[in-house]
Design a protein around this motif. Structure first.
Motif, PDB file in Angstrom:
ATOM      1  N   VAL A  21      -2.774  18.073  -6.675  1.00 37.95           N
ATOM      2  CA  VAL A  21      -4.010  17.376  -6.308  1.00 37.95           C
ATOM      3  C   VAL A  21      -3.892  15.886  -6.636  1.00 37.95           C
ATOM      4  CG1 VAL A  21      -6.463  17.135  -6.889  1.00 37.95           C
ATOM      5  CG2 VAL A  21      -5.491  19.395  -6.475  1.00 37.95           C
ATOM      6  N   ALA A  22      -3.311  15.551  -7.783  1.00 38.95           N
ATOM      7  CA  ALA A  22      -3.136  14.143  -8.150  1.00 38.95           C
ATOM      8  C   ALA A  22      -2.191  13.439  -7.181  1.00 38.95           C
ATOM      9  CB  ALA A  22      -2.611  14.036  -9.577  1.00 38.95           C
ATOM     10  N   ALA A  23      -1.123  14.096  -6.763  1.00 38.10           N
ATOM     11  CA  ALA A  23      -0.175  13.494  -5.822  1.00 38.10           C
ATOM     12  C   ALA A  23      -0.829  13.253  -4.468  1.00 38.10           C
ATOM     13  CB  ALA A  23       1.050  14.387  -5.675  1.00 38.10           C
ATOM     14  N   ILE A  24      -1.638  14.203  -4.012  1.00 35.78           N
ATOM     15  CA  ILE A  24      -2.336  14.032  -2.735  1.00 35.78           C
ATOM     16  C   ILE A  24      -3.342  12.892  -2.823  1.00 35.78           C
ATOM     17  CG2 ILE A  24      -3.980  15.135  -1.156  1.00 35.78           C
ATOM     18  CD1 ILE A  24      -2.486  17.785  -1.774  1.00 35.78           C
ATOM     19  N   ALA A  25      -4.079  12.812  -3.911  1.00 36.11           N
ATOM     20  CA  ALA A  25      -5.053  11.733  -4.092  1.00 36.11           C
ATOM     21  C   ALA A  25      -4.363  10.375  -4.108  1.00 36.11           C
ATOM     22  CB  ALA A  25      -5.843  11.943  -5.376  1.00 36.11           C
ATOM     23  N   TYR A  26      -3.238  10.278  -4.771  1.00 33.20           N
ATOM     24  CA  TYR A  26      -2.492   9.014  -4.822  1.00 33.20           C
ATOM     25  C   TYR A  26      -1.969   8.637  -3.440  1.00 33.20           C
ATOM     26  CZ  TYR A  26       0.969   5.537  -6.135  1.00 33.20           C
ATOM     27  OH  TYR A  26       1.698   4.379  -6.225  1.00 33.20           O
ATOM     28  N   ALA A  27      -1.472   9.600  -2.683  1.00 36.56           N
ATOM     29  CA  ALA A  27      -0.959   9.319  -1.339  1.00 36.56           C
ATOM     30  C   ALA A  27      -2.074   8.828  -0.423  1.00 36.56           C
ATOM     31  CB  ALA A  27      -0.297  10.566  -0.768  1.00 36.56           C
ATOM     32  N   VAL A  28      -3.247   9.453  -0.498  1.00 36.61           N
ATOM     33  CA  VAL A  28      -4.381   9.018   0.319  1.00 36.61           C
ATOM     34  C   VAL A  28      -4.815   7.616  -0.087  1.00 36.61           C
ATOM     35  CG1 VAL A  28      -6.836   9.478   0.794  1.00 36.61           C
ATOM     36  CG2 VAL A  28      -5.173  11.346   0.826  1.00 36.61           C
ATOM     37  N   TYR A  29      -4.853   7.334  -1.371  1.00 40.73           N
ATOM     38  CA  TYR A  29      -5.224   6.006  -1.861  1.00 40.73           C
ATOM     39  C   TYR A  29      -4.264   4.947  -1.338  1.00 40.73           C
ATOM     40  CZ  TYR A  29      -5.478   2.106  -5.114  1.00 40.73           C
ATOM     41  OH  TYR A  29      -5.546   0.847  -5.649  1.00 40.73           O
ATOM     42  N   LYS A  30      -2.945   5.187  -1.434  1.00 39.70           N
ATOM     43  CA  LYS A  30      -1.960   4.207  -0.980  1.00 39.70           C
ATOM     44  C   LYS A  30      -2.018   4.017   0.534  1.00 39.70           C
ATOM     45  CE  LYS A  30       0.813   2.325  -3.408  1.00 39.70           C
ATOM     46  NZ  LYS A  30       0.665   0.978  -3.920  1.00 39.70           N
ATOM     47  N   PHE A  31      -2.350   5.067   1.267  1.00 39.87           N
ATOM     48  CA  PHE A  31      -2.415   4.976   2.720  1.00 39.87           C
ATOM     49  C   PHE A  31      -3.594   4.118   3.166  1.00 39.87           C
ATOM     50  CE2 PHE A  31      -3.841   6.594   6.862  1.00 39.87           C
ATOM     51  CZ  PHE A  31      -2.698   6.354   7.595  1.00 39.87           C
ATOM     52  N   PHE A  32      -4.733   4.254   2.512  1.00 39.01           N
ATOM     53  CA  PHE A  32      -5.936   3.550   2.946  1.00 39.01           C
ATOM     54  C   PHE A  32      -6.139   2.198   2.276  1.00 39.01           C
ATOM     55  CE2 PHE A  32      -7.262   7.872   4.251  1.00 39.01           C
ATOM     56  CZ  PHE A  32      -7.504   7.576   5.574  1.00 39.01           C
ATOM     57  N   THR A  33      -5.390   1.853   1.266  1.00 38.80           N
ATOM     58  CA  THR A  33      -5.538   0.565   0.595  1.00 38.80           C
ATOM     59  C   THR A  33      -4.769  -0.495   1.381  1.00 38.80           C
ATOM     60  OG1 THR A  33      -5.655   1.660  -1.545  1.00 38.80           O
ATOM     61  CG2 THR A  33      -5.180  -0.690  -1.558  1.00 38.80           C
ATOM     62  N   PRO A  34      -5.453  -1.578   1.788  1.00 45.37           N
ATOM     63  CA  PRO A  34      -4.743  -2.617   2.543  1.00 45.37           C
ATOM     64  C   PRO A  34      -3.757  -3.365   1.648  1.00 45.37           C
ATOM     65  CG  PRO A  34      -7.004  -3.279   2.112  1.00 45.37           C
ATOM     66  CD  PRO A  34      -6.858  -1.865   1.623  1.00 45.37           C
ATOM     67  N   ASP A  35      -2.705  -3.880   2.255  1.00 47.49           N
ATOM     68  CA  ASP A  35      -1.684  -4.613   1.522  1.00 47.49           C
ATOM     69  C   ASP A  35      -1.937  -6.107   1.692  1.00 47.49           C
ATOM     70  OD1 ASP A  35       0.524  -5.314   0.099  1.00 47.49           O
ATOM     71  OD2 ASP A  35       1.966  -4.841   1.678  1.00 47.49           O
ATOM     72  N   TYR A  36      -2.654  -6.705   0.752  1.00 46.15           N
ATOM     73  CA  TYR A  36      -2.980  -8.118   0.834  1.00 46.15           C
ATOM     74  C   TYR A  36      -1.774  -8.995   0.537  1.00 46.15           C
ATOM     75  CZ  TYR A  36      -7.788  -6.487   0.741  1.00 46.15           C
ATOM     76  OH  TYR A  36      -8.953  -5.857   1.028  1.00 46.15           O
ATOM     77  N   LEU A  37      -0.847  -8.511  -0.250  1.00 46.94           N
ATOM     78  CA  LEU A  37       0.316  -9.298  -0.631  1.00 46.94           C
ATOM     79  C   LEU A  37       1.228  -9.562   0.561  1.00 46.94           C
ATOM     80  CD1 LEU A  37       1.685 -10.608  -3.032  1.00 46.94           C
ATOM     81  CD2 LEU A  37       2.883  -8.471  -3.446  1.00 46.94           C
ATOM     82  N   GLU A  38       1.235  -8.692   1.545  1.00 47.74           N
ATOM     83  CA  GLU A  38       2.097  -8.859   2.710  1.00 47.74           C
ATOM     84  C   GLU A  38       1.779 -10.163   3.449  1.00 47.74           C
ATOM     85  OE1 GLU A  38       2.230  -6.621   6.848  1.00 47.74           O
ATOM     86  OE2 GLU A  38       2.930  -5.356   5.201  1.00 47.74           O
ATOM     87  N   ASP A  39       0.502 -10.481   3.621  1.00 47.44           N
ATOM     88  CA  ASP A  39       0.115 -11.709   4.298  1.00 47.44           C
ATOM     89  C   ASP A  39       0.531 -12.931   3.482  1.00 47.44           C
ATOM     90  OD1 ASP A  39      -1.018 -10.199   6.282  1.00 47.44           O
ATOM     91  OD2 ASP A  39      -3.017 -10.221   5.361  1.00 47.44           O
ATOM     92  N   PHE A  40       0.387 -12.870   2.192  1.00 44.43           N
ATOM     93  CA  PHE A  40       0.732 -13.992   1.328  1.00 44.43           C
ATOM     94  C   PHE A  40       2.230 -14.267   1.349  1.00 44.43           C
ATOM     95  CE2 PHE A  40       2.166 -15.452  -2.858  1.00 44.43           C
ATOM     96  CZ  PHE A  40       1.558 -16.695  -2.870  1.00 44.43           C
ATOM     97  N   GLU A  41       3.052 -13.238   1.337  1.00 50.28           N
ATOM     98  CA  GLU A  41       4.497 -13.414   1.304  1.00 50.28           C
ATOM     99  C   GLU A  41       5.004 -14.103   2.564  1.00 50.28           C
ATOM    100  OE1 GLU A  41       5.922  -9.495   0.682  1.00 50.28           O
ATOM    101  OE2 GLU A  41       5.755  -9.613  -1.501  1.00 50.28           O
ATOM    102  N   ASP A  42       4.432 -13.815   3.720  1.00 51.69           N
ATOM    103  CA  ASP A  42       4.862 -14.451   4.959  1.00 51.69           C
ATOM    104  C   ASP A  42       4.610 -15.950   4.920  1.00 51.69           C
ATOM    105  OD1 ASP A  42       5.664 -12.036   5.950  1.00 51.69           O
ATOM    106  OD2 ASP A  42       3.834 -11.685   7.116  1.00 51.69           O
TER     107      ASP A  42
END
Length: 67
Positions: A21-42
């Motif tokens: 259950v913890a692994a599934i919750a973490y996977a869902v969290y990582k999937f739906f959390t936007p990656d703000y750092l990606e824009d900054f790195e470019d």
């Protein structure tokens, strides 16, 4: 003896379910959390590269000979 094995199996079954259950919750969290750092790195990479290109060009140009 049999009672102890039964308790051990139940314990590991419950522990396995919690980990799943913890692994599934973490996977869902990582999937739906936007990656703000990606824009900054470019943006940072472009500015960083442009700065060093201009510095290299300035160093490569020979200075005119003074008489």
């Amino acid at each position: 003896m049999k009672n102890n094995k039964n308790r051990l199996y139940k314990f590991f079954a419950i522990l396995g379910c919690l980990v799943a259950v913890a692994a599934i919750a973490y996977a869902v969290y990582k999937f739906f959390t936007p990656d703000y750092l990606e824009d900054f790195e470019d943006d940072f990479d472009d500015d960083f590269d442009e700065y060093f290109e201009t510095v290299e060009e300035e160093e490569a140009e020979p200075e005119p000979a003074q008489a």
